[in-house]
Write a protein that holds these residues in place. Structure first.
Motif, PDB file in Angstrom:
ATOM      1  N   SER A 132       0.850  -1.188   0.000  1.00 42.02           N
ATOM      2  CA  SER A 132       0.000   0.000   0.000  1.00 42.02           C
ATOM      3  C   SER A 132       0.883   1.234   0.000  1.00 42.02           C
ATOM      4  O   SER A 132       1.726   1.387   0.900  1.00 42.02           O
ATOM      5  CB  SER A 132      -0.908   0.017   1.229  1.00 42.02           C
ATOM      6  OG  SER A 132      -1.392   1.336   1.477  1.00 42.02           O
ATOM      7  N   PRO A 133       0.743   2.136  -0.972  1.00 35.45           N
ATOM      8  CA  PRO A 133       1.573   3.345  -0.981  1.00 35.45           C
ATOM      9  C   PRO A 133       1.312   4.253   0.216  1.00 35.45           C
ATOM     10  O   PRO A 133       2.228   4.946   0.676  1.00 35.45           O
ATOM     11  CB  PRO A 133       1.196   4.029  -2.298  1.00 35.45           C
ATOM     12  CG  PRO A 133      -0.137   3.473  -2.665  1.00 35.45           C
ATOM     13  CD  PRO A 133      -0.168   2.082  -2.136  1.00 35.45           C
ATOM     14  N   ILE A 134       0.101   4.231   0.738  1.00 33.66           N
ATOM     15  CA  ILE A 134      -0.201   5.047   1.916  1.00 33.66           C
ATOM     16  C   ILE A 134       0.492   4.474   3.154  1.00 33.66           C
ATOM     17  O   ILE A 134       1.080   5.212   3.968  1.00 33.66           O
ATOM     18  CB  ILE A 134      -1.719   5.142   2.138  1.00 33.66           C
ATOM     19  CG1 ILE A 134      -2.370   5.898   0.966  1.00 33.66           C
ATOM     20  CG2 ILE A 134      -2.032   5.837   3.458  1.00 33.66           C
ATOM     21  CD1 ILE A 134      -1.824   7.302   0.753  1.00 33.66           C
ATOM     22  N   SER A 135       0.473   3.156   3.292  1.00 33.29           N
ATOM     23  CA  SER A 135       1.181   2.519   4.409  1.00 33.29           C
ATOM     24  C   SER A 135       2.686   2.743   4.291  1.00 33.29           C
ATOM     25  O   SER A 135       3.369   3.014   5.288  1.00 33.29           O
ATOM     26  CB  SER A 135       0.878   1.022   4.444  1.00 33.29           C
ATOM     27  OG  SER A 135      -0.512   0.789   4.605  1.00 33.29           O
ATOM     28  N   ALA A 136       3.211   2.638   3.061  1.00 32.71           N
ATOM     29  CA  ALA A 136       4.639   2.872   2.839  1.00 32.71           C
ATOM     30  C   ALA A 136       5.001   4.313   3.170  1.00 32.71           C
ATOM     31  O   ALA A 136       6.047   4.590   3.771  1.00 32.71           O
ATOM     32  CB  ALA A 136       5.011   2.539   1.398  1.00 32.71           C
ATOM     33  N   ALA A 137       4.143   5.245   2.792  1.00 36.07           N
ATOM     34  CA  ALA A 137       4.387   6.653   3.108  1.00 36.07           C
ATOM     35  C   ALA A 137       4.366   6.884   4.621  1.00 36.07           C
ATOM     36  O   ALA A 137       5.174   7.658   5.152  1.00 36.07           O
ATOM     37  CB  ALA A 137       3.339   7.530   2.422  1.00 36.07           C
ATOM     38  N   ALA A 138       3.452   6.209   5.313  1.00 37.83           N
ATOM     39  CA  ALA A 138       3.392   6.346   6.771  1.00 37.83           C
ATOM     40  C   ALA A 138       4.691   5.857   7.411  1.00 37.83           C
ATOM     41  O   ALA A 138       5.221   6.489   8.330  1.00 37.83           O
ATOM     42  CB  ALA A 138       2.202   5.560   7.311  1.00 37.83           C
ATOM     43  N   PHE A 139       5.215   4.738   6.917  1.00 38.14           N
ATOM     44  CA  PHE A 139       6.507   4.242   7.423  1.00 38.14           C
ATOM     45  C   PHE A 139       7.604   5.260   7.139  1.00 38.14           C
ATOM     46  O   PHE A 139       8.417   5.585   8.023  1.00 38.14           O
ATOM     47  CB  PHE A 139       6.838   2.902   6.765  1.00 38.14           C
ATOM     48  CG  PHE A 139       8.204   2.379   7.119  1.00 38.14           C
ATOM     49  CD1 PHE A 139       8.408   1.616   8.257  1.00 38.14           C
ATOM     50  CD2 PHE A 139       9.299   2.659   6.305  1.00 38.14           C
ATOM     51  CE1 PHE A 139       9.675   1.139   8.583  1.00 38.14           C
ATOM     52  CE2 PHE A 139      10.569   2.192   6.618  1.00 38.14           C
ATOM     53  CZ  PHE A 139      10.756   1.429   7.763  1.00 38.14           C
ATOM     54  N   ASP A 140       7.636   5.767   5.930  1.00 35.93           N
ATOM     55  CA  ASP A 140       8.659   6.722   5.497  1.00 35.93           C
ATOM     56  C   ASP A 140       8.633   7.989   6.355  1.00 35.93           C
ATOM     57  O   ASP A 140       9.663   8.471   6.837  1.00 35.93           O
ATOM     58  CB  ASP A 140       8.407   7.057   4.023  1.00 35.93           C
ATOM     59  CG  ASP A 140       9.508   7.890   3.391  1.00 35.93           C
ATOM     60  OD1 ASP A 140      10.603   7.986   3.966  1.00 35.93           O
ATOM     61  OD2 ASP A 140       9.267   8.426   2.293  1.00 35.93           O
ATOM     62  N   LEU A 141       7.425   8.509   6.571  1.00 34.38           N
ATOM     63  CA  LEU A 141       7.267   9.793   7.254  1.00 34.38           C
ATOM     64  C   LEU A 141       7.414   9.705   8.770  1.00 34.38           C
ATOM     65  O   LEU A 141       8.049  10.577   9.396  1.00 34.38           O
ATOM     66  CB  LEU A 141       5.892  10.375   6.914  1.00 34.38           C
ATOM     67  CG  LEU A 141       5.693  10.854   5.467  1.00 34.38           C
ATOM     68  CD1 LEU A 141       4.216  10.920   5.139  1.00 34.38           C
ATOM     69  CD2 LEU A 141       6.352  12.216   5.274  1.00 34.38           C
ATOM     70  N   VAL A 244      10.710   3.779  -3.792  1.00 32.26           N
ATOM     71  CA  VAL A 244      10.148   3.622  -2.455  1.00 32.26           C
ATOM     72  C   VAL A 244      11.096   4.301  -1.472  1.00 32.26           C
ATOM     73  O   VAL A 244      12.318   4.115  -1.546  1.00 32.26           O
ATOM     74  CB  VAL A 244       9.979   2.136  -2.085  1.00 32.26           C
ATOM     75  CG1 VAL A 244       9.382   1.989  -0.698  1.00 32.26           C
ATOM     76  CG2 VAL A 244       9.107   1.422  -3.110  1.00 32.26           C
ATOM     77  N   PHE A 245      10.546   5.132  -0.590  1.00 30.27           N
ATOM     78  CA  PHE A 245      11.318   5.861   0.419  1.00 30.27           C
ATOM     79  C   PHE A 245      12.376   6.772  -0.204  1.00 30.27           C
ATOM     80  O   PHE A 245      13.433   7.007   0.364  1.00 30.27           O
ATOM     81  CB  PHE A 245      11.980   4.893   1.412  1.00 30.27           C
ATOM     82  CG  PHE A 245      11.092   3.797   1.906  1.00 30.27           C
ATOM     83  CD1 PHE A 245       9.774   4.064   2.285  1.00 30.27           C
ATOM     84  CD2 PHE A 245      11.544   2.487   1.996  1.00 30.27           C
ATOM     85  CE1 PHE A 245       8.946   3.055   2.745  1.00 30.27           C
ATOM     86  CE2 PHE A 245      10.721   1.472   2.456  1.00 30.27           C
ATOM     87  CZ  PHE A 245       9.417   1.759   2.826  1.00 30.27           C
ATOM     88  N   GLY A 246      12.073   7.269  -1.400  1.00 31.49           N
ATOM     89  CA  GLY A 246      12.962   8.221  -2.057  1.00 31.49           C
ATOM     90  C   GLY A 246      14.158   7.612  -2.753  1.00 31.49           C
ATOM     91  O   GLY A 246      15.005   8.338  -3.282  1.00 31.49           O
ATOM     92  N   VAL A 247      14.248   6.274  -2.775  1.00 27.22           N
ATOM     93  CA  VAL A 247      15.399   5.597  -3.388  1.00 27.22           C
ATOM     94  C   VAL A 247      15.105   5.326  -4.860  1.00 27.22           C
ATOM     95  O   VAL A 247      14.063   4.756  -5.198  1.00 27.22           O
ATOM     96  CB  VAL A 247      15.699   4.272  -2.658  1.00 27.22           C
ATOM     97  CG1 VAL A 247      16.834   3.521  -3.353  1.00 27.22           C
ATOM     98  CG2 VAL A 247      16.052   4.553  -1.204  1.00 27.22           C
TER      99      VAL A 247
END
Length: 398
Positions: A132-141, A244-247
């Motif tokens: 999920s891109p929203i879940s991934a963004a939550a981890f990132d942020l 993912v995560f800016g990489v």
């Protein structure tokens, strides 16, 4: 004309699946690695021979190595990379001495793949891996806390990720963190968050071109040596095939595959075609990739994903989902026919069902498996793919 070679990935008996189990599935070859050897060290001839012998005692062959992992010094272009490249070459030579010639590897910078849910419950009651891109963004942020991460997301996406994260219990936040840090196949040990942060900070300083240059440097060092000993290197695409995560990603689409194959032209410089990794992006034309790079496909992973408009996907059953797996299989069989006709390349390309749902009795021992590598789910996938291949061959009258 030979069928695809049916193979199955095996991590060792401690991961809930035995060689005796796999043998019952009609599998011809095992996909395995000497996982006990520390990253960057040479795989000893005796260690390779012992694993090969164990597999052969169960009536199968060691068909593909997955993976001879690449040290971060090579990926990041650090001064000590030549030392690790020399070790890598020696490992390839030791594999060749044991008659093992197909090697899958990847050049992903942080982890081998990224999923945000390792136990996504499907309507059938089976479970699958999901991103999920929203879940991934939550981890990132809010867990990784990447510097300036907020500026890389649209306001709406940031607000949605924050609302999602704020709504998680402490257990839910821990589950999200552990799902992402589990992305190293063959190990039960999670990547330590602090180690992840350190590596992440390092790779963020390296732009896409430099990462591609580092890959080119690696290939131009090892491929000439691999060609001398008959080893076929097969790079696995990035998973998922977007940043993912800016990489940055460097093996995620047609142009990036073209770059890596052309930066060091050789029969030994090839591709692991993974329908799931590439298929997670709707922009990837999987049939065209097979048609244009088919002579460089040394290994095949087949699975399916169900994509959603919001950028999320889950791993569907092998014949379902968003990937037109029938067209993919037809293109692969046609590539085999081409190889058979011109006598160029291995016709019986090793293929394995990639990942699988957790269902039926596997649910009782779910904690024994490495995520995505249940027994029954992959067995079902292998049966489906084998039937699809035979049906396509009958339709093509070959």
């Amino acid at each position: 004309m030979d069928y695809l070679k049916r193979t199955f990935r095996w991590f060792g008996p401690e991961f809930g699946v035995s060689l005796a189990d796999i043998r019952q599935l009609g599998v011809e070859g095992i996909v395995a690695a000497c996982q006990q050897v520390p990253l960057g060290e040479v795989w000893p001839v005796a260690t390779i021979a012992a694993l090969k012998s164990e597999i052969e005692e169960h009536g199968m062959e060691w068909s593909v190595v997955e993976s001879v992992n690449i040290h971060t010094a090579i990926k990041y272009g650090l001064p000590e990379r030549d030392f690790y490249i020399a070790n890598y070459i020696q490992t390839l030579k030791n594999l060749a001495k044991n008659g093992i010639y197909d090697v899958c590897y990847n050049f992903m910078q942080l982890i081998d793949w990224t999923r945000t849910d390792l136990d996504f419950i499907l309507p059938t009651g089976a479970s699958a891996l999901r991103y999920s891109p929203i879940s991934a963004a939550a981890f990132d942020l809010f867990i990784l806390k990447r510097e300036n991460a907020k500026e890389s997301y649209p306001v709406e996406a940031y607000n949605e990720a924050k609302a999602y994260f704020d709504g998680l219990t402490d257990a839910g936040k821990k589950k999200l963190e552990e799902s992402i840090l589990a992305g190293m196949p063959g190990s039960r040990k999670l990547i330590a968050l602090e180690d992840f942060k350190t590596n992440h900070a390092t790779v963020l300083k390296i732009d896409k071109k430099q990462l591609q240059d580092n890959l080119s440097y690696f290939l131009n060092a090892i491929i000439p040596e691999a060609e001398k000993i008959g080893v076929r290197m097969a790079v696995h695409p990035d998973d998922p095939p977007f940043s993912v995560f800016g990489v940055p990603r460097i093996v995620s689409n047609y142009e990036e595959i073209k770059f890596l194959l052309e930066c060091c032209p050789s029969p030994s410089n090839g591709l692991t075609f993974c329908s799931g990794s590439l298929g997670a992006s709707a922009s990837n034309d999987l049939v065209k990739i097979i048609e244009d790079f088919g002579d460089k496909i040394h290994f095949i992973h087949l699975r399916n994903v169900a994509r959603s408009d919001d950028g999320s996907f889950y791993e569907a059953e092998h014949l379902g989902g968003s990937v037109e797996i029938d067209k993919v299989m037809k293109a692969i069989v046609e590539q085999q026919q081409k190889r058979y006709s011109n006598g160029n390349g291995v016709v019986s390309i090793p293929m394995r069902p990639d990942h699988g749902h957790v269902l039926l009795d596997d649910k009782k021992r779910q904690n024994e498996f490495y995520s995505g590598y249940s027994l029954i789910g992959r067995a079902m996938g292998l049966a489906q793919l084998s039937g699809l291949e035979k049906g396509i061959r009958l339709g093509l009258n070959i």
